[in-house]
Design a protein around this motif. Sequence first.
Motif, PDB file in Angstrom:
ATOM      1  N   THR A 201      76.446 115.347  51.428  1.00  0.00           N
ATOM      2  CA  THR A 201      76.904 116.636  51.950  1.00  0.00           C
ATOM      3  C   THR A 201      76.967 117.657  50.825  1.00  0.00           C
ATOM      4  OG1 THR A 201      79.234 116.122  51.525  1.00  0.00           O
ATOM      5  CG2 THR A 201      78.323 115.440  53.664  1.00  0.00           C
ATOM      6  N   SER A 202      77.000 118.930  51.207  1.00  0.00           N
ATOM      7  CA  SER A 202      77.100 119.997  50.209  1.00  0.00           C
ATOM      8  C   SER A 202      78.383 119.852  49.395  1.00  0.00           C
ATOM      9  CB  SER A 202      77.066 121.365  50.897  1.00  0.00           C
ATOM     10  OG  SER A 202      75.833 121.570  51.536  1.00  0.00           O
ATOM     11  N   GLU A 203      79.467 119.448  50.066  1.00  0.00           N
ATOM     12  CA  GLU A 203      80.760 119.297  49.380  1.00  0.00           C
ATOM     13  C   GLU A 203      80.687 118.187  48.326  1.00  0.00           C
ATOM     14  OE1 GLU A 203      81.167 121.311  53.158  1.00  0.00           O
ATOM     15  OE2 GLU A 203      80.328 119.332  52.677  1.00  0.00           O
ATOM     16  N   SER A 204      80.087 117.052  48.702  1.00  0.00           N
ATOM     17  CA  SER A 204      79.966 115.938  47.752  1.00  0.00           C
ATOM     18  C   SER A 204      79.072 116.314  46.579  1.00  0.00           C
ATOM     19  CB  SER A 204      79.404 114.701  48.454  1.00  0.00           C
ATOM     20  OG  SER A 204      80.306 114.203  49.400  1.00  0.00           O
ATOM     21  N   LEU A 205      77.987 117.043  46.850  1.00  0.00           N
ATOM     22  CA  LEU A 205      77.085 117.467  45.781  1.00  0.00           C
ATOM     23  C   LEU A 205      77.805 118.387  44.806  1.00  0.00           C
ATOM     24  CD1 LEU A 205      74.228 117.623  44.557  1.00  0.00           C
ATOM     25  CD2 LEU A 205      73.822 119.604  46.030  1.00  0.00           C
ATOM     26  N   SER A 206      78.538 119.371  45.331  1.00  0.00           N
ATOM     27  CA  SER A 206      79.268 120.309  44.468  1.00  0.00           C
ATOM     28  C   SER A 206      80.299 119.562  43.622  1.00  0.00           C
ATOM     29  CB  SER A 206      79.967 121.377  45.317  1.00  0.00           C
ATOM     30  OG  SER A 206      79.013 122.182  45.979  1.00  0.00           O
ATOM     31  N   ARG A 207      80.951 118.588  44.238  1.00  0.00           N
ATOM     32  CA  ARG A 207      81.964 117.802  43.528  1.00  0.00           C
ATOM     33  C   ARG A 207      81.341 117.008  42.381  1.00  0.00           C
ATOM     34  NH1 ARG A 207      84.336 116.265  47.774  1.00  0.00           N
ATOM     35  NH2 ARG A 207      83.166 114.339  48.118  1.00  0.00           N
ATOM     36  N   GLU A 208      80.184 116.393  42.634  1.00  0.00           N
ATOM     37  CA  GLU A 208      79.526 115.595  41.595  1.00  0.00           C
ATOM     38  C   GLU A 208      78.950 116.468  40.488  1.00  0.00           C
ATOM     39  OE1 GLU A 208      80.015 112.574  41.307  1.00  0.00           O
ATOM     40  OE2 GLU A 208      80.788 112.148  43.317  1.00  0.00           O
ATOM     41  N   LEU A 209      78.443 117.650  40.853  1.00  0.00           N
ATOM     42  CA  LEU A 209      77.977 118.586  39.821  1.00  0.00           C
ATOM     43  C   LEU A 209      79.123 118.982  38.900  1.00  0.00           C
ATOM     44  CD1 LEU A 209      75.593 120.921  41.872  1.00  0.00           C
ATOM     45  CD2 LEU A 209      74.938 119.577  39.869  1.00  0.00           C
ATOM     46  N   ALA A 210      80.282 119.239  39.493  1.00  0.00           N
ATOM     47  CA  ALA A 210      81.471 119.603  38.714  1.00  0.00           C
ATOM     48  C   ALA A 210      81.901 118.458  37.812  1.00  0.00           C
ATOM     49  CB  ALA A 210      82.602 120.000  39.655  1.00  0.00           C
ATOM     50  N   HIS A 211      81.860 117.218  38.335  1.00  0.00           N
ATOM     51  CA  HIS A 211      82.239 116.054  37.529  1.00  0.00           C
ATOM     52  C   HIS A 211      81.294 115.882  36.337  1.00  0.00           C
ATOM     53  CE1 HIS A 211      84.513 113.926  41.060  1.00  0.00           C
ATOM     54  NE2 HIS A 211      85.223 114.897  40.500  1.00  0.00           N
ATOM     55  N   LEU A 212      79.998 116.003  36.578  1.00  0.00           N
ATOM     56  CA  LEU A 212      79.021 115.842  35.501  1.00  0.00           C
ATOM     57  C   LEU A 212      79.198 116.916  34.430  1.00  0.00           C
ATOM     58  CD1 LEU A 212      75.789 114.939  37.530  1.00  0.00           C
ATOM     59  CD2 LEU A 212      77.110 113.414  36.058  1.00  0.00           C
ATOM     60  N   GLU A 213      79.545 118.133  34.870  1.00  0.00           N
ATOM     61  CA  GLU A 213      79.756 119.215  33.907  1.00  0.00           C
ATOM     62  C   GLU A 213      81.037 118.975  33.120  1.00  0.00           C
ATOM     63  OE1 GLU A 213      78.646 123.881  33.647  1.00  0.00           O
ATOM     64  OE2 GLU A 213      79.137 123.055  35.619  1.00  0.00           O
ATOM     65  N   LYS A 214      82.069 118.503  33.792  1.00  0.00           N
ATOM     66  CA  LYS A 214      83.344 118.213  33.120  1.00  0.00           C
ATOM     67  C   LYS A 214      83.177 117.095  32.098  1.00  0.00           C
ATOM     68  CE  LYS A 214      88.210 117.202  34.141  1.00  0.00           C
ATOM     69  NZ  LYS A 214      89.202 116.917  35.215  1.00  0.00           N
ATOM     70  N   GLU A 215      82.318 116.135  32.409  1.00  0.00           N
ATOM     71  CA  GLU A 215      82.060 115.018  31.498  1.00  0.00           C
ATOM     72  C   GLU A 215      81.054 115.379  30.412  1.00  0.00           C
ATOM     73  OE1 GLU A 215      80.783 111.894  34.069  1.00  0.00           O
ATOM     74  OE2 GLU A 215      82.690 111.811  35.158  1.00  0.00           O
ATOM     75  N   LYS A 216      80.633 116.644  30.405  1.00  0.00           N
ATOM     76  CA  LYS A 216      79.677 117.170  29.424  1.00  0.00           C
ATOM     77  C   LYS A 216      78.344 116.410  29.440  1.00  0.00           C
ATOM     78  CE  LYS A 216      83.239 119.041  26.366  1.00  0.00           C
ATOM     79  NZ  LYS A 216      83.133 120.350  27.034  1.00  0.00           N
ATOM     80  N   ILE A 217      77.946 116.015  30.637  1.00  0.00           N
ATOM     81  CA  ILE A 217      76.640 115.385  30.827  1.00  0.00           C
ATOM     82  C   ILE A 217      75.605 116.452  31.165  1.00  0.00           C
ATOM     83  CG2 ILE A 217      75.326 113.761  32.251  1.00  0.00           C
ATOM     84  CD1 ILE A 217      77.891 112.131  32.557  1.00  0.00           C
ATOM     85  N   ILE A 218      76.035 117.478  31.884  1.00  0.00           N
ATOM     86  CA  ILE A 218      75.166 118.600  32.205  1.00  0.00           C
ATOM     87  C   ILE A 218      75.910 119.904  31.969  1.00  0.00           C
ATOM     88  CG2 ILE A 218      73.914 117.285  33.961  1.00  0.00           C
ATOM     89  CD1 ILE A 218      75.456 118.979  36.079  1.00  0.00           C
TER      90      ILE A 218
END
Length: 232
Positions: A201-218
């Motif tokens: 879902t769009s919500e899950s995608l946005s959440r995972e993008l935020a997690h990856l950015e917070k973890e400094k992966i992207i």
Amino acid sequence: MKKDYSKSHHHTYRCENTKQCCIYTIPLFQSLTAEQKEQIHPLIQHKHYSKGEIIYRPGESADSLYVLSSGKIRVYRLSESGKEQLIRIVSEGEFTGELALFKKGFYEAFTEALTDCNICAIKHADFRQLLMQYPATAVDMLATIAERLGSSEQQTAWATTETVKDRLLHFLISLVDSEEREPIVELKMAKKDLASYLGTTSESLSRELAHLEKEKIIEEIAYGKIKLLNVN
């Protein structure tokens, strides 16, 4: 809001300006000489679709190859429950409708205009003759179909074996150009379409993008443009 899947109201037009005609600009036909292109040009029907129009849908007789001369279209399926699964985005210069090229059949997916589009349609029977006459075009087309098959198999593997986070990360890595100095990728589809492509879902995608950015992966350096920072 329920989509209207009624018959499309596209219109045909004459391609007066040769620079706008797909036969002269798209990669699929670039191995042909100018004389060969002139011979093929009368076989092509030029069609215009407005944003949101359905170009073809499951169950319709598949009789033509569609080459996109301008705009962008999306190809997707619907499950029995109505859930949408994006198959691919077709951009300018690319084609769709090839699966029924060598057998009589029906379209198995929806194709919708994401923007106003100009499309060059060529009947399968005419295109088969063209491929027999010009083998280089056949080779170019097979290369594209093979690439799509690989992407489809990868998409299925992601959806059945991986978490949304892993699907997203592997998708981003697949977009990296090995020749570029920095691993920066540009999403060529809206995030809601990416979510559909990844089976989430769009919500899950946005959440995972935020997690990856917070973890400094992207790092999202601009809308739709992502830099990969720490990918093993």
